[in-house]
Every structure is written in structure tokens, then in C-alpha cells.
Write a protein that holds these residues in place. Structure first.
Motif, short mmCIF file in Angstrom:
data_model
loop_
_atom_site.label_atom_id
_atom_site.label_comp_id
_atom_site.label_asym_id
_atom_site.label_seq_id
_atom_site.Cartn_x
_atom_site.Cartn_y
_atom_site.Cartn_z
N UNK A 171 2.92 6.43 -3.05
CA UNK A 171 2.40 5.52 -4.09
C UNK A 171 1.82 4.25 -3.50
N UNK A 172 1.73 4.20 -2.16
CA UNK A 172 1.04 3.08 -1.55
C UNK A 172 -0.46 3.19 -1.77
N UNK A 173 -1.18 2.14 -1.37
CA UNK A 173 -2.62 2.08 -1.56
C UNK A 173 -3.30 1.60 -0.29
N UNK A 174 -4.39 2.25 0.07
CA UNK A 174 -5.22 1.79 1.17
C UNK A 174 -6.17 0.69 0.71
N UNK A 175 -6.51 0.71 -0.55
CA UNK A 175 -7.35 -0.30 -1.19
C UNK A 175 -7.24 -0.07 -2.68
N UNK A 176 -7.62 -1.07 -3.47
CA UNK A 176 -7.54 -0.90 -4.91
C UNK A 176 -7.82 -2.19 -5.66
N UNK A 177 -7.73 -2.10 -6.99
CA UNK A 177 -7.96 -3.25 -7.86
C UNK A 177 -7.04 -3.15 -9.07
N UNK A 178 -6.81 -4.29 -9.72
CA UNK A 178 -6.05 -4.27 -10.97
C UNK A 178 -6.89 -4.80 -12.12
N UNK A 225 -4.99 -3.99 15.19
CA UNK A 225 -5.39 -3.73 16.57
C UNK A 225 -4.38 -4.04 17.63
N UNK A 226 -3.22 -4.59 17.25
CA UNK A 226 -2.18 -4.91 18.24
C UNK A 226 -1.01 -3.94 18.05
N UNK A 227 -0.56 -3.36 19.12
CA UNK A 227 0.43 -2.29 19.04
C UNK A 227 1.85 -2.85 19.16
N UNK A 228 2.24 -3.58 18.12
CA UNK A 228 3.61 -4.08 18.02
C UNK A 228 4.19 -3.58 16.71
N UNK A 229 5.52 -3.51 16.65
CA UNK A 229 6.19 -2.97 15.47
C UNK A 229 7.48 -3.74 15.27
N UNK A 230 7.79 -4.05 14.02
CA UNK A 230 9.01 -4.77 13.72
C UNK A 230 9.56 -4.34 12.37
N UNK A 231 10.66 -4.92 11.95
CA UNK A 231 11.21 -4.58 10.64
C UNK A 231 10.29 -5.06 9.53
N UNK A 232 10.20 -4.28 8.48
CA UNK A 232 9.36 -4.67 7.36
C UNK A 232 8.71 -3.46 6.70
N UNK A 233 7.75 -3.75 5.83
CA UNK A 233 7.12 -2.73 5.01
C UNK A 233 5.85 -2.20 5.64
N UNK A 234 5.57 -0.92 5.43
CA UNK A 234 4.24 -0.39 5.70
C UNK A 234 3.27 -1.00 4.69
N UNK A 235 2.11 -1.40 5.17
CA UNK A 235 1.23 -2.22 4.33
C UNK A 235 0.68 -1.51 3.09
N UNK A 236 0.56 -0.16 3.02
CA UNK A 236 0.10 0.41 1.75
C UNK A 236 0.97 0.05 0.56
N UNK A 237 2.28 -0.07 0.76
CA UNK A 237 3.14 -0.50 -0.34
C UNK A 237 2.94 -1.97 -0.66
N UNK A 238 2.65 -2.77 0.37
CA UNK A 238 2.37 -4.19 0.14
C UNK A 238 1.16 -4.35 -0.77
N UNK A 239 0.11 -3.57 -0.52
CA UNK A 239 -1.06 -3.65 -1.39
C UNK A 239 -0.71 -3.25 -2.82
N UNK A 240 0.07 -2.20 -2.97
CA UNK A 240 0.53 -1.80 -4.30
C UNK A 240 1.27 -2.95 -4.98
N UNK A 241 2.17 -3.59 -4.26
CA UNK A 241 2.96 -4.67 -4.82
C UNK A 241 2.08 -5.86 -5.24
N UNK A 242 1.10 -6.21 -4.40
CA UNK A 242 0.21 -7.32 -4.76
C UNK A 242 -0.56 -7.03 -6.04
N UNK A 243 -1.08 -5.81 -6.16
CA UNK A 243 -1.86 -5.48 -7.34
C UNK A 243 -0.99 -5.37 -8.59
N UNK A 244 0.25 -4.99 -8.43
CA UNK A 244 1.15 -4.88 -9.60
C UNK A 244 1.63 -6.24 -10.09
N UNK A 245 1.70 -7.24 -9.21
CA UNK A 245 2.37 -8.49 -9.57
C UNK A 245 1.48 -9.72 -9.54
#
Length: 319
Positions: free
Chosen positions: A133-140, A152-172
Motif C-alpha cells: 500500500x506504499x506509493x512511488x508517487x501520487x496525489x490527494x 544515491x548513498x548506500x547507507x541504511x538505518x532504522x526507519x520506514x521504507x519511503x513508499x509508506x512515507x509518501x502514503x502517510x503524507x498524502x493521507x494526512x
């Protein structure tokens, strides 16, 4: 250059509770553990992912429960939190100007879900779905549009995969300013560039597990952030060349469908899978391929399927 044919689907799923969403995603969720970190595959890791979701995205907890209740696999239910996802990397170029968001999504065609979804979890949203249910792009329907590119930088840490972040931004969120405020509070697992557009403002920001939110000088992004790009990375991705090209082109869909912005390196996971143009104030989204387009809106969403050819005829991609 390899030639590809890909079928895209457009599906209305409402609030996700009537079975249409589950019918679409269940086949992809069979191997959900392939997406999860080793920790995320443990009961302790799954519990931590759930707590992170509840802490940072409480508004979406009812939707998460409604969707995950339709999935039998505990790994699939954990995957929907997108808080324990293995890092994955893509190409992409995007620009926001004058109330319009325009982007190319570059990836391996067989690994892009290719589903355009019209949903109504908290508010009406249209976008290109990924990872359940994540999104690569979208609109509300409030007039906000967002899209992502890999930083472009190959680092990884705790947190969310960004497709869900986009979903959350558009929902709220209703505006770019609201969305930027939310982004400052969200842990994001890998470096990403996010472009945000509303009727009054366009912004691109760099985010990641090791940096605070950084606003860029203009509203364009390719696949690098604030650090110099190594020569080998530039030869492979041409991220700086693409950024210069999209800055020069502006909002020009035709330019997105030809080199250097349109890429044909599909075997290297760097071919253009689709072009998306969002005009959120009008509630209109158009997805484009060479010789083909598919328009959707909140008042005229076109459910169905389209099979398209990817790549450019007689194009060597200049590599």
C-alpha cells in the motif's frame, strides 16, 4: 538494449476492506519475507516494527489493521508496516513547478508492481502503488502531490521504507508546508529525495537515516544528494547529467520520453518504467510511455489494464 512489454493495472480499492485490495496484493505477499530484514522476520523485530508504526503514523493504524487482517502470513502483516524492509535502490528523475509534478520512474520492469490505485483510507488518493500500500508517487484530493527518488548513498538505518512515507503524507497533509513538518519527524531507512507540490509551492528535500531534512535550491531531483558523486557512479547512473537536463527542460513531458531523461538500461535496473505527471489542483494524473498515455482523476478514474512497450525504437541509449 532489452525490449520489454509490461501490463499496468488501475484499481479502485476504497478503504481496502472489501477484498479488492487483498485480491490484488496477496500473490505478491507470498514471499513477503524476501522484503524483510533478518530482524523483521523475528517476533521481536515484528513487534518493534509495529511499535514504530504506532508511534509515528497513528492515524493509519486502523487502515493497517484492516489490511493486515486480510493477510494470513505474519511476515506479510509485518511488511505492511514498512518499518523492517531490506534496502532497495532505484533510479528516477523528477521536477515540481507551477503546480505540476513530473517524474520518470527507473527500475527493473519485472520488479515494479505497475498498479495505479485509487483509494480512500483517510482521504481520496491516487498513485502508483508499491509494497502492498506504499506509493512511488501520487496525489490527494487536497491538492498535494509527492514523488520519490533514491538518494544515491548506500547507507541504511532504522526507519520506514519511503513508499509508506509518501502514503502517510498524502493521507494526512494538505500542503507542502504540512508535509515538510511531518517529514522532519519521521525516521527514514535509506537516503531519499522527495519532491512535493501544491498549488502555491514546490519543494524538493533530501532525507535519510544519517541526515536531517535538507531543502534543495530548486525543486528537482535525480539520484544524488549533498555529497559529490563518484565518477563511477556518474558513469553508471548519469544522475548529474539527468538533473541538469530536467532543470533545463522544466515541465516538459516530451523531454521525459527521450534521452537523457528516458533511460533504456533495463537489464541494469535503470530503465524508465513509466512517466507520471500530476496536476493535483485539478485532481488529474497522467501516466505516459512512448506513444501511449493513460489519464485518471478523482472524478474519472479509469479502472482496467494497459499493456505498453518500454524502451525507444532504434535507441542505443548512448552507452
Amino acid at each position: 538494449m532489452s525490449q520489454y512489454v509490461k501490463t499496468f493495472h488501475a484499481v479502485e480499492i476504497g478503504d481496502g476492506g472489501d477484498g479488492r485490495w487483498a485480491e490484488r496484493v496477496r500473490p505478491a505477499m507470498v514471499r513477503a519475507e524476501d522484503w524483510l530484514t533478518e530482524e523483521g522476520q523475528t517476533p521481536e523485530g515484528a513487534a518493534r516494527a509495529r511499535r514504530l508504526f504506532e508511534e509515528h503514523m497513528p492515524e493509519l493504524v486502523p487502515a493497517l489493521d484492516r489490511l493486515s487482517g486480510q493477510l494470513a502470513s505474519p511476515q506479510a502483516r509485518t511488511l505492511l508496516t514498512m518499518a523492517a524492509v531490506r534496502p532497495f535502490f532505484s533510479g528516477c528523475t523528477q521536477i515540481g513547478r507551477k503546480g505540476t509534478l513530473l517524474r520518470n520512474y527507473d527500475f527493473a520492469p519485472e520488479h515494479c508492481e505497475g498498479t495505479i490505485v485509487s483509494s480512500h483510507f483517510l482521504r481520496p488518493v491516487i498513485g502508483m502503488q508499491e509494497v502492498g500500500w506504499g506509493l512511488l508517487d501520487g496525489m490527494n484530493n487536497a491538492g498535494l502531490a509527492v514523488s520519490l527518488t533514491f538518494g544515491g548513498r548506500f547507507v541504511h538505518g532504522p526507519g520506514f521504507a519511503v513508499p509508506l512515507v509518501l502514503r502517510y503524507l498524502l493521507e494526512t497533509c494538505r500542503t507542502v508546508g504540512e508535509a515538510m513538518g511531518r517529514l522532519r519527524t519521521l525516521p527514514i531507512a535509506i537516503p531519499q529525495n522527495i519532491t512535493l507540490v501544491d498549488p502555491e509551492r514546490t519543494v524538493t528535500v533530501h532525507v535519510g537515516p544519517d541526515i536531517p531534512l535538507i531543502k534543495t535550491p530548486d525543486s528537482c531531483a535525480a539520484n544524488h544528494q549533498h555529497l559529490p558523486v563518484p565518477d563511477e557512479q556518474e558513469r553508471t547512473t548519469r544522475t548529474q547529467a539527468r538533473l541538469a537536463a530536467i532543470r533545463a527542460a522544466g515541465i516538459d513531458a516530451a523531454a521525459m520520453l527521450r534521452p537523457p531523461l528516458y533511460q533504456c538500461a533495463y537489464d541494469e535496473w535503470l530503465g524508465t518504467v513509466y512517466t507520471a505527471q500530476y496536476r493535483p489542483a485539478e485532481g488529474c494524473a497522467t501516466y505516459l510511455w512512448p506513444g501511449e498515455s493513460w489519464e485518471h482523476s478523482f472524478i474519472g478514474f479509469s479502472s482496467g489494464s494497459r499493456t505498453v512497450s518500454l524502451g525507444l525504437p532504434d535507441e542505443s541509449d548512448d552507452r
